[in-house]
Motif scaffolding. Structure first.
Motif, PDB file in Angstrom:
ATOM      1  N   CYS A  90       0.883  -1.113  -0.148  1.00 43.45           N
ATOM      2  CA  CYS A  90       0.034   0.014  -0.101  1.00 43.45           C
ATOM      3  C   CYS A  90       0.838   1.110  -0.184  1.00 43.45           C
ATOM      4  CB  CYS A  90      -1.127  -0.380   1.410  1.00 43.45           C
ATOM      5  SG  CYS A  90      -2.254  -1.739   0.923  1.00 43.45           S
ATOM      6  N   ARG A  91       1.396   1.648   1.108  1.00 37.28           N
ATOM      7  CA  ARG A  91       2.414   2.358   0.692  1.00 37.28           C
ATOM      8  C   ARG A  91       3.613   2.904   0.382  1.00 37.28           C
ATOM      9  NH1 ARG A  91       4.619   0.169   5.900  1.00 37.28           N
ATOM     10  NH2 ARG A  91       6.822   0.141   4.150  1.00 37.28           N
ATOM     11  N   THR A  92       3.792   2.030  -1.174  1.00 39.30           N
ATOM     12  CA  THR A  92       4.615   1.788  -1.666  1.00 39.30           C
ATOM     13  C   THR A  92       3.589   1.894  -3.319  1.00 39.30           C
ATOM     14  OG1 THR A  92       4.889  -0.954  -2.370  1.00 39.30           O
ATOM     15  CG2 THR A  92       6.655   0.500  -1.710  1.00 39.30           C
ATOM     16  N   PHE A  93       2.550   1.998  -3.515  1.00 37.31           N
ATOM     17  CA  PHE A  93       1.638   2.533  -4.850  1.00 37.31           C
ATOM     18  C   PHE A  93       1.607   3.477  -5.226  1.00 37.31           C
ATOM     19  CE2 PHE A  93      -2.427   2.854  -6.849  1.00 37.31           C
ATOM     20  CZ  PHE A  93      -2.683   2.180  -7.828  1.00 37.31           C
ATOM     21  N   VAL A 100       5.664   0.870 -13.852  1.00 30.20           N
ATOM     22  CA  VAL A 100       6.343   1.108 -14.425  1.00 30.20           C
ATOM     23  C   VAL A 100       7.224   0.945 -15.507  1.00 30.20           C
ATOM     24  CG1 VAL A 100       8.398   2.982 -14.187  1.00 30.20           C
ATOM     25  CG2 VAL A 100       6.674   2.998 -12.749  1.00 30.20           C
ATOM     26  N   GLU A 101       7.327   1.354 -17.002  1.00 28.93           N
ATOM     27  CA  GLU A 101       8.756   1.197 -17.708  1.00 28.93           C
ATOM     28  C   GLU A 101       8.936   1.913 -19.134  1.00 28.93           C
ATOM     29  OE1 GLU A 101       6.739  -0.498 -21.913  1.00 28.93           O
ATOM     30  OE2 GLU A 101       7.053  -2.293 -20.160  1.00 28.93           O
ATOM     31  N   SER A 102      10.823   1.489 -18.633  1.00 25.35           N
ATOM     32  CA  SER A 102      11.422   2.613 -19.336  1.00 25.35           C
ATOM     33  C   SER A 102      11.439   4.373 -18.286  1.00 25.35           C
ATOM     34  CB  SER A 102      11.238   2.528 -20.546  1.00 25.35           C
ATOM     35  OG  SER A 102      12.098   1.465 -21.350  1.00 25.35           O
ATOM     36  N   VAL A 127      11.662   6.701  -7.196  1.00 24.10           N
ATOM     37  CA  VAL A 127      10.772   5.659  -7.462  1.00 24.10           C
ATOM     38  C   VAL A 127      11.580   4.826  -7.411  1.00 24.10           C
ATOM     39  CG1 VAL A 127      10.241   5.324  -9.176  1.00 24.10           C
ATOM     40  CG2 VAL A 127       9.375   7.434  -9.205  1.00 24.10           C
ATOM     41  N   GLU A 128      13.044   3.849  -7.761  1.00 23.61           N
ATOM     42  CA  GLU A 128      13.998   3.075  -7.822  1.00 23.61           C
ATOM     43  C   GLU A 128      13.545   2.513  -6.393  1.00 23.61           C
ATOM     44  OE1 GLU A 128      15.954   0.152  -9.414  1.00 23.61           O
ATOM     45  OE2 GLU A 128      14.674   1.371 -10.072  1.00 23.61           O
ATOM     46  N   ALA A 129      14.095   3.083  -5.396  1.00 23.55           N
ATOM     47  CA  ALA A 129      14.202   3.081  -3.933  1.00 23.55           C
ATOM     48  C   ALA A 129      12.490   2.551  -3.986  1.00 23.55           C
ATOM     49  CB  ALA A 129      14.553   3.884  -3.295  1.00 23.55           C
ATOM     50  N   ARG A 130      11.266   2.710  -4.036  1.00 26.28           N
ATOM     51  CA  ARG A 130       9.689   2.229  -3.611  1.00 26.28           C
ATOM     52  C   ARG A 130      10.266   0.930  -3.952  1.00 26.28           C
ATOM     53  NH1 ARG A 130       5.971   7.747  -3.372  1.00 26.28           N
ATOM     54  NH2 ARG A 130       4.843   6.113  -1.402  1.00 26.28           N
ATOM     55  N   MET A 131      10.434   1.079  -5.330  1.00 24.26           N
ATOM     56  CA  MET A 131      10.013  -0.356  -6.064  1.00 24.26           C
ATOM     57  C   MET A 131      10.917  -0.952  -5.628  1.00 24.26           C
ATOM     58  SD  MET A 131       9.809   0.767 -10.176  1.00 24.26           S
ATOM     59  CE  MET A 131      10.877   1.164 -10.574  1.00 24.26           C
TER      60      MET A 131
END
Length: 140
Positions: A90-93, A100-102, A127-131
């Motif tokens: 939920c937190r990362t949505f 996310v693509e490219s 964004v990368e950290a959340r993924m």
């Protein structure tokens, strides 16, 4: 994720992310998340699981959905009643790899959430950290 100016997103508080829509109908919990939610609610872990979770066919623990919404989504306000202890999913949505693509939002992401493309730009490294946070939670 490739370098970009970032991804624009701002939560609209619509509650759509907490509502069942095909494959996006589940909130999975790892052991730490289940414990945090039980603590937030002042329940023992066994009681929390009995009241609010179920196991899927693969043995994964997931939050129960009632009336097509997460059991913790307050119907009138569309607010999360356990916001402080909400699971990583939920937190990362909506910052999930399949949305996310490219370095851009997918069409699926745009259909899921009206906040996609709105508000401030989130830096690619954030964004990368959340993924990564989401992926690591899946591993526990």
């Amino acid at each position: 994720m490739s370098r970009s100016a970032g991804l624009r997103f701002e939560c609209t508080l619509c509650g759509e992310c907490c509502t069942a829509r095909g494959e996006y109908a589940y909130v999975y919990l790892n052991a730490d998340e289940a414990r945090a939610l039980a603590d937030e609610l002042g329940l023992g872990l066994a009681e929390f699981k009995r009241r609010y979770t179920e196991k899927d066919e693969y043995g994964w623990t997931q939050l129960r959905f009632e009336s097509e919404s997460c059991v913790f989504l307050e119907p009138g306000t569309k607010r999360c009643t356990v916001y402080a202890a909400r699971p990583v999913q939920c937190r990362t949505f909506p910052f999930w790899r399949d949305l996310v693509e490219s370095g851009r939002w997918t069409d699926a992401a745009r259909k899921l959430c009206p906040g996609i493309g709105q508000g401030p730009a989130h830096r690619p490294e954030d964004v990368e950290a959340r993924m990564l946070e989401m992926e690591q939670a899946d591993e526990t």
